[in-house]
Design a protein around this motif. Structure first.
Motif, PDB file in Angstrom:
ATOM      1  N   MET A 195      78.446 -24.156  90.839  1.00 29.07           N
ATOM      2  CA  MET A 195      77.797 -25.558  91.300  1.00 29.07           C
ATOM      3  C   MET A 195      76.996 -25.302  92.323  1.00 29.07           C
ATOM      4  SD  MET A 195      78.326 -28.065  89.159  1.00 29.07           S
ATOM      5  CE  MET A 195      77.954 -29.372  90.096  1.00 29.07           C
ATOM      6  N   PRO A 196      77.276 -24.643  93.472  1.00 26.75           N
ATOM      7  CA  PRO A 196      76.448 -24.429  94.445  1.00 26.75           C
ATOM      8  C   PRO A 196      75.230 -23.899  94.029  1.00 26.75           C
ATOM      9  CG  PRO A 196      78.470 -23.883  95.170  1.00 26.75           C
ATOM     10  CD  PRO A 196      78.793 -23.926  93.721  1.00 26.75           C
ATOM     11  N   GLN A 197      75.092 -22.744  92.917  1.00 27.54           N
ATOM     12  CA  GLN A 197      73.905 -22.424  92.379  1.00 27.54           C
ATOM     13  C   GLN A 197      72.960 -23.394  91.867  1.00 27.54           C
ATOM     14  OE1 GLN A 197      75.365 -19.450  89.628  1.00 27.54           O
ATOM     15  NE2 GLN A 197      76.207 -18.128  91.336  1.00 27.54           N
ATOM     16  N   VAL A 198      73.600 -24.513  91.120  1.00 28.47           N
ATOM     17  CA  VAL A 198      72.704 -25.375  90.590  1.00 28.47           C
ATOM     18  C   VAL A 198      72.258 -26.147  91.699  1.00 28.47           C
ATOM     19  CG1 VAL A 198      73.005 -27.491  89.176  1.00 28.47           C
ATOM     20  CG2 VAL A 198      74.149 -25.494  88.273  1.00 28.47           C
ATOM     21  N   ILE A 199      73.071 -26.811  92.550  1.00 25.96           N
ATOM     22  CA  ILE A 199      72.849 -27.495  93.727  1.00 25.96           C
ATOM     23  C   ILE A 199      71.705 -27.146  94.482  1.00 25.96           C
ATOM     24  CG2 ILE A 199      73.522 -28.823  95.755  1.00 25.96           C
ATOM     25  CD1 ILE A 199      74.253 -30.187  93.090  1.00 25.96           C
ATOM     26  N   LYS A 200      71.810 -25.936  94.813  1.00 32.91           N
ATOM     27  CA  LYS A 200      70.739 -25.255  95.843  1.00 32.91           C
ATOM     28  C   LYS A 200      69.492 -25.413  95.013  1.00 32.91           C
ATOM     29  CE  LYS A 200      69.768 -20.932  98.132  1.00 32.91           C
ATOM     30  NZ  LYS A 200      70.235 -19.430  98.322  1.00 32.91           N
ATOM     31  N   LYS A 201      69.315 -24.983  93.938  1.00 35.59           N
ATOM     32  CA  LYS A 201      67.937 -25.482  93.286  1.00 35.59           C
ATOM     33  C   LYS A 201      67.532 -26.750  93.120  1.00 35.59           C
ATOM     34  CE  LYS A 201      67.736 -21.131  90.644  1.00 35.59           C
ATOM     35  NZ  LYS A 201      67.616 -20.373  89.308  1.00 35.59           N
ATOM     36  N   ALA A 202      68.532 -27.493  92.655  1.00 32.46           N
ATOM     37  CA  ALA A 202      68.202 -28.886  92.485  1.00 32.46           C
ATOM     38  C   ALA A 202      67.675 -29.787  93.784  1.00 32.46           C
ATOM     39  CB  ALA A 202      69.658 -29.492  91.814  1.00 32.46           C
ATOM     40  N   THR A 203      68.345 -29.582  94.695  1.00 33.07           N
ATOM     41  CA  THR A 203      68.052 -30.379  96.000  1.00 33.07           C
ATOM     42  C   THR A 203      66.708 -30.187  96.655  1.00 33.07           C
ATOM     43  OG1 THR A 203      69.483 -28.748  97.380  1.00 33.07           O
ATOM     44  CG2 THR A 203      70.730 -30.503  96.629  1.00 33.07           C
ATOM     45  N   LYS A 204      65.972 -28.943  96.149  1.00 35.06           N
ATOM     46  CA  LYS A 204      64.788 -28.803  96.545  1.00 35.06           C
ATOM     47  C   LYS A 204      63.696 -29.949  96.160  1.00 35.06           C
ATOM     48  CE  LYS A 204      65.043 -23.854  96.858  1.00 35.06           C
ATOM     49  NZ  LYS A 204      64.759 -22.547  96.343  1.00 35.06           N
ATOM     50  N   LYS A 205      64.102 -30.534  94.912  1.00 35.96           N
ATOM     51  CA  LYS A 205      63.133 -31.601  94.329  1.00 35.96           C
ATOM     52  C   LYS A 205      64.003 -32.659  93.851  1.00 35.96           C
ATOM     53  CE  LYS A 205      62.501 -28.327  90.461  1.00 35.96           C
ATOM     54  NZ  LYS A 205      61.342 -27.715  89.693  1.00 35.96           N
ATOM     55  N   GLY A 206      65.623 -32.737  94.023  1.00 37.29           N
ATOM     56  CA  GLY A 206      66.217 -33.962  93.414  1.00 37.29           C
ATOM     57  C   GLY A 206      66.053 -34.015  91.879  1.00 37.29           C
ATOM     58  N   GLY A 207      66.200 -35.216  91.557  1.00 43.74           N
ATOM     59  CA  GLY A 207      66.160 -35.701  90.045  1.00 43.74           C
ATOM     60  C   GLY A 207      67.240 -35.528  89.378  1.00 43.74           C
ATOM     61  N   ASN A 208      67.251 -35.188  87.956  1.00 44.38           N
ATOM     62  CA  ASN A 208      68.335 -35.225  86.947  1.00 44.38           C
ATOM     63  C   ASN A 208      68.546 -33.580  86.656  1.00 44.38           C
ATOM     64  OD1 ASN A 208      68.601 -38.254  87.043  1.00 44.38           O
ATOM     65  ND2 ASN A 208      66.612 -38.008  86.184  1.00 44.38           N
ATOM     66  N   VAL A 209      69.618 -33.544  86.480  1.00 46.43           N
ATOM     67  CA  VAL A 209      70.213 -32.012  86.068  1.00 46.43           C
ATOM     68  C   VAL A 209      71.195 -32.483  84.899  1.00 46.43           C
ATOM     69  CG1 VAL A 209      71.349 -30.040  86.416  1.00 46.43           C
ATOM     70  CG2 VAL A 209      70.116 -31.008  88.147  1.00 46.43           C
ATOM     71  N   LEU A 210      71.056 -31.436  83.546  1.00 41.61           N
ATOM     72  CA  LEU A 210      71.835 -31.699  82.528  1.00 41.61           C
ATOM     73  C   LEU A 210      72.611 -30.263  82.641  1.00 41.61           C
ATOM     74  CD1 LEU A 210      72.842 -32.608  79.608  1.00 41.61           C
ATOM     75  CD2 LEU A 210      70.959 -31.142  78.640  1.00 41.61           C
ATOM     76  N   ILE A 211      74.102 -30.495  82.550  1.00 44.14           N
ATOM     77  CA  ILE A 211      74.940 -29.226  82.322  1.00 44.14           C
ATOM     78  C   ILE A 211      75.855 -29.631  81.052  1.00 44.14           C
ATOM     79  CG2 ILE A 211      76.794 -28.188  83.338  1.00 44.14           C
ATOM     80  CD1 ILE A 211      75.984 -29.083  86.169  1.00 44.14           C
ATOM     81  N   VAL A 212      75.751 -28.632  80.154  1.00 40.89           N
ATOM     82  CA  VAL A 212      76.438 -28.803  78.894  1.00 40.89           C
ATOM     83  C   VAL A 212      77.804 -27.629  79.176  1.00 40.89           C
ATOM     84  CG1 VAL A 212      77.016 -28.646  76.474  1.00 40.89           C
ATOM     85  CG2 VAL A 212      74.933 -29.549  77.421  1.00 40.89           C
ATOM     86  N   SER A 213      78.964 -28.241  79.237  1.00 39.95           N
ATOM     87  CA  SER A 213      80.080 -27.341  79.321  1.00 39.95           C
ATOM     88  C   SER A 213      81.241 -27.645  78.232  1.00 39.95           C
ATOM     89  CB  SER A 213      80.775 -27.292  80.773  1.00 39.95           C
ATOM     90  OG  SER A 213      81.684 -26.480  81.127  1.00 39.95           O
ATOM     91  N   SER A 214      82.501 -27.548  78.594  1.00 39.92           N
ATOM     92  CA  SER A 214      83.633 -27.684  77.680  1.00 39.92           C
ATOM     93  C   SER A 214      84.667 -28.654  78.439  1.00 39.92           C
ATOM     94  CB  SER A 214      84.211 -26.342  77.206  1.00 39.92           C
ATOM     95  OG  SER A 214      83.244 -25.514  76.533  1.00 39.92           O
ATOM     96  N   GLY A 215      85.628 -29.026  77.325  1.00 39.18           N
ATOM     97  CA  GLY A 215      86.755 -30.209  77.536  1.00 39.18           C
ATOM     98  C   GLY A 215      87.709 -29.581  78.539  1.00 39.18           C
ATOM     99  N   GLY A 216      87.850 -28.234  78.703  1.00 41.93           N
ATOM    100  CA  GLY A 216      88.984 -27.757  79.480  1.00 41.93           C
ATOM    101  C   GLY A 216      88.481 -27.399  80.875  1.00 41.93           C
ATOM    102  N   ILE A 217      87.202 -27.099  81.143  1.00 42.13           N
ATOM    103  CA  ILE A 217      86.766 -26.709  82.169  1.00 42.13           C
ATOM    104  C   ILE A 217      86.186 -28.030  83.083  1.00 42.13           C
ATOM    105  CG2 ILE A 217      84.184 -26.094  82.049  1.00 42.13           C
ATOM    106  CD1 ILE A 217      86.965 -23.734  83.344  1.00 42.13           C
ATOM    107  N   ILE A 218      85.616 -28.962  82.294  1.00 36.44           N
ATOM    108  CA  ILE A 218      84.902 -30.120  83.217  1.00 36.44           C
ATOM    109  C   ILE A 218      86.080 -30.727  84.097  1.00 36.44           C
ATOM    110  CG2 ILE A 218      84.268 -32.314  82.677  1.00 36.44           C
ATOM    111  CD1 ILE A 218      82.700 -31.380  80.226  1.00 36.44           C
ATOM    112  N   PRO A 219      87.443 -31.008  83.553  1.00 37.12           N
ATOM    113  CA  PRO A 219      88.172 -31.670  84.778  1.00 37.12           C
ATOM    114  C   PRO A 219      88.602 -30.735  85.931  1.00 37.12           C
ATOM    115  CG  PRO A 219      89.209 -31.780  82.716  1.00 37.12           C
ATOM    116  CD  PRO A 219      88.096 -30.942  82.355  1.00 37.12           C
TER     117      PRO A 219
END
Length: 265
Positions: A195-219
């Motif tokens: 997650m920090p890897q995603v956020i580090k890149k995302a916060t530079k320009k904000g906007g919308n991020v799509l993450i596709v994962s699985s039912g056991g790991i999302i919780p």
């Protein structure tokens, strides 16, 4: 007298410089605050797979999306077609990557390349991978020495009522005959790196991020970023969980929303 005047002028100059510097710091802080943009994360479970229909354990092992699973992903894509995504992620599992691609294929904006991050993989169920879910769940409930219901769905619901996410994951690891299944802490650690890897890149320009994962790991992901907010809500195939991030804080908006997929009915 001249010396006194020079001294007074010098003090005034220093005070003015300090005021100017303070004003500049306030302006810079305000500018930085203004530049801090909100990021919206669309966290999607993959579409229905062959193993899902056969009641087989599916963690690190993989199976193809069914026709229904592909249709589910397209419906989510239709529902999000006007959302401009600045980034998109899945793990290296084919079912997640295919779901992400089908969602982006419906989008009306310019879409990003999908970035694979192994941190978003489903749980590793060790020696239970590919086996019947019932065999794994029975191994857990027998180790707990509990009376249990007979049906597959009833047995799973029973375990979810008896154990927390952490307790269930650790018990699966404990009863795994190969001793290769992940513990809760191992899963949480990889999510907390992803997650920090995603956020580090995302916060530079904000906007919308799509993450596709699985039912056991999302919780587990939700618990890692917003402790205590996940309360056992169902994470169905192609359900959408929405959260925002700004100034170091995550806010969960929706968990397990199936409104896009439900449109087909």
């Amino acid at each position: 007298m001249k010396k006194k005047l020079v001294g007074i002028v010098s003090v005034l100059s220093i005070l003015l410089a300090a005021v100017g510097s303070f004003g500049g710091m306030k302006e810079a802080a305000a500018k930085e605050s203004k530049q801090s943009k909100e990021t919206t994360i669309y966290l999607v479970r993959h579409g229905k797979t062959w193993f899902n229909t056969q009641n087989q354990v599916q963690g690190f092992c993989d199976s193809l999306l069914t026709e229904e699973g592909e249709a589910q992903a397209k419906l989510v894509g239709e529902g999000l077609k006007e959302v401009k995504f600045t980034a998109a992620y899945s793990s290296d599992l084919g079912r997640q990557r295919k779901t992400a691609q089908l969602i982006l294929d419906q989008n009306e904006k310019k879409v990003p390349q999908i970035i694979e991050n192994k941190g978003f993989r489903e749980k590793n169920f060790g020696g239970f991978e590919g086996q019947s879910n019932d065999d794994m769940n029975l191994a857990v409930v027998k180790a707990l020495n509990l009376d249990y219901p007979e049906g597959s769905d009833e047995l799973w619901d029973f375990l979810k009522e008896q154990l927390t996410e952490e307790e269930l994951a650790n018990k699966v690891a404990e009863v795994d005959p190969t001793k290769t299944a992940e513990t809760y802490d191992q899963m949480k650690q990889r999510v907390e790196k992803a997650m920090p890897q995603v956020i580090k890149k995302a916060t530079k320009k904000g906007g919308n991020v799509l993450i596709v994962s699985s039912g056991g790991i999302i919780p587990i992901l939700l618990e890692s970023v917003a402790p205590g907010k996940y309360q056992g809500e169902k994470i169905a195939n192609c359900s959408v969980t929405t959260l925002t991030y700004k100034d170091g804080e995550y806010t969960i908006k929706k968990i397990g929303d199936t409104s896009f997929v439900d449109q087909k009915e």
